[in-house]
Design an enzyme around this catalytic site. Sequence first.
Site, PDB file in Angstrom:
ATOM      1  N   LYS A  85       0.817  -1.213   0.000  1.00 47.59           N
ATOM      2  CA  LYS A  85       0.000   0.000   0.000  1.00 47.59           C
ATOM      3  C   LYS A  85       0.854   1.267   0.000  1.00 47.59           C
ATOM      4  O   LYS A  85       0.406   2.310  -0.454  1.00 47.59           O
ATOM      5  CB  LYS A  85      -0.972  -0.016   1.179  1.00 47.59           C
TER       6      LYS A  85
HETATM    7  C1  LIG Z   1      -4.511  -4.498   1.289  1.00 43.61           C
HETATM    8  C2  LIG Z   1      -3.761  -5.771   1.188  1.00 43.61           C
HETATM    9  C3  LIG Z   1      -4.138  -6.800   0.297  1.00 43.61           C
HETATM   10  C4  LIG Z   1      -5.377  -6.717  -0.561  1.00 43.61           C
HETATM   11  O1  LIG Z   1      -5.279  -5.759  -1.598  1.00 43.61           O
HETATM   12  P1  LIG Z   1      -6.595  -5.263  -2.351  1.00 43.61           P
HETATM   13  O2  LIG Z   1      -6.146  -4.128  -3.180  1.00 43.61           O
HETATM   14  O3  LIG Z   1      -7.554  -4.842  -1.270  1.00 43.61           O
HETATM   15  O4  LIG Z   1      -7.129  -6.398  -3.151  1.00 43.61           O
HETATM   16  C5  LIG Z   1      -3.344  -7.934   0.209  1.00 43.61           C
HETATM   17  N1  LIG Z   1      -2.258  -8.086   0.995  1.00 43.61           N
HETATM   18  C6  LIG Z   1      -1.874  -7.134   1.870  1.00 43.61           C
HETATM   19  C7  LIG Z   1      -0.676  -7.374   2.716  1.00 43.61           C
HETATM   20  C8  LIG Z   1      -2.595  -5.950   2.008  1.00 43.61           C
HETATM   21  O5  LIG Z   1      -2.197  -5.008   2.882  1.00 43.61           O
END
Ligand SMILES: *Cc1c(COP(=O)(O)O)cnc(C)c1O
Length: 483
Positions: free
Chosen positions: A122
């Site tokens: 993220k």
């Molecule tokens: C947010 C997140 C996901 C999922 O991603 P999306 O964009 O919501 O599909 C997967 N793995 C981790 C570690 C995350 O922080």
Amino acid sequence: MKYISTRGQSPALSFSEILLGGLAPDGGLYLPESYPQFNDADLSEMRNMNYGELAFAILTRLIDENDIPATDLKAIIDKTYRADVYGYTRDSQNAEDIAPTLKLEYNLYLLSLSNGPTLAFKDMAMQLLGNLFEYVLAKTGKTTNILGATSGDTGAAAEYAMRGKKGISVFMLSPHKKMSRFQSAQMFSLKDSNIHNIAVKGVFDDCQDMVKAVSNDHAFKSQHKIGAINSINWGRIIAQVVYYFKGYLAVTKNNSEKVSFAVPSGNFGNVCAGHIARMMGLPIEKLVVATNENDVLDEFFKTGVYRPRGSSNTYHTSSPSMDISKASNFERFVFDLVGRDATKVRELWNKVDNGGAFDLNMSELNAVGYFTKVTSYGFVSGNSNHANRMHTIRVAYNNYGVTIDTHTADGLKVALEHRDVNTPMLVLETALPVKFEDAIVEALGSKPTRPASLNGLEDLPQRFDVMDFDVAAIKQYIVDKTT
Ligand SMILES: *Cc1c(COP(=O)(O)O)cnc(C)c1O
């Protein structure tokens, strides 16, 4: 470039007009009115670019010069994608290389997206968003109070992106005593005066309900400039498109080659960016959607039925950032899937918004080739459970000498099921194992290595306020902290 709503009943707006908001006024999500196309010559030119140059080449096609001038956009990108921000790398990797690949074996790679400040993918988008927000707010003389709810990764990524930024305050609700020790320490040790951590005596859904209640009070929302940075934010999606290009270019030599990506998925934000990269001309063969026990998306790609579940039917798993039963970005993909027919999308989401499901009729979709690799829609899927996850972490450690986190393990597990050895497969690494230490100890019997800068993180003084599940109290809290 203008942005339109998937529900077709909101005016088209520019990038900076949609940047700070969430949903379109008609309840839909924003998408560009058409996807810019990258042809063979463009891709060849991109082969010589570093990450920042790639990001500029892509974003400049999505943001008009008279909206954010190219020189300003360039400066924002250069400030964001720096080795000292994304520089945690495994031994064999080069810290100057943003989003490096790590070869596991022939035609199988990890795409390292979790080398930023909070060790989850993220950060790739959120850091850019922080700089874009600051720029747009300064230009318009506005300020914003970002209100969010987190079960861990999103809140940390948002706070590290927004800390110290002019014109921005962050109010982040998290469930009291329910995050991992590492996750709470990451957020609660921040000392910046514009970051406010509120630990709610309840579960994640209570936090989210408080955010929704505040957002639904339109008078309060506009008076106190409440903003959001949740997963549907278009700025986050476009920042994520960039690393699909990066990964493709890193493992191919010419543009006639295709690659596949396996994506640990929850809200469908990450893999939606892969879909968009492919719509822009990136030669992707398969997008592999990996879910955990919360397998709403897997069910869709296997049956054509999208059946979101209520929060009481969401399992709490050892890949907690994917514990989602309503994939908030999925509407973007379905809009393209039904030929950008906004009336159809309204009809489908009318069912979803009333707690129902829809069926896109698999045999019809197959007849037009939506799910097969010969079309630009090639999607496959699979799911994973705790035992699979533990096993895959051990396989990665024993066979490749690499420790992966639980979410990435879900991605690798499903990737291996859909792998064609002649096509490079890139598994998106969505978090580093140190964030989920307990699970790694369970799988491997020892703790994962931790970046030196984070030694002693859990021992730092922590700053947060505890609150009951009380909407009036959070409103008062925001008023007190901002006036
Ligand atoms: C947010 C997140 C996901 C999922 O991603 P999306 O964009 O919501 O599909 C997967 N793995 C981790 C570690 C995350 O922080």
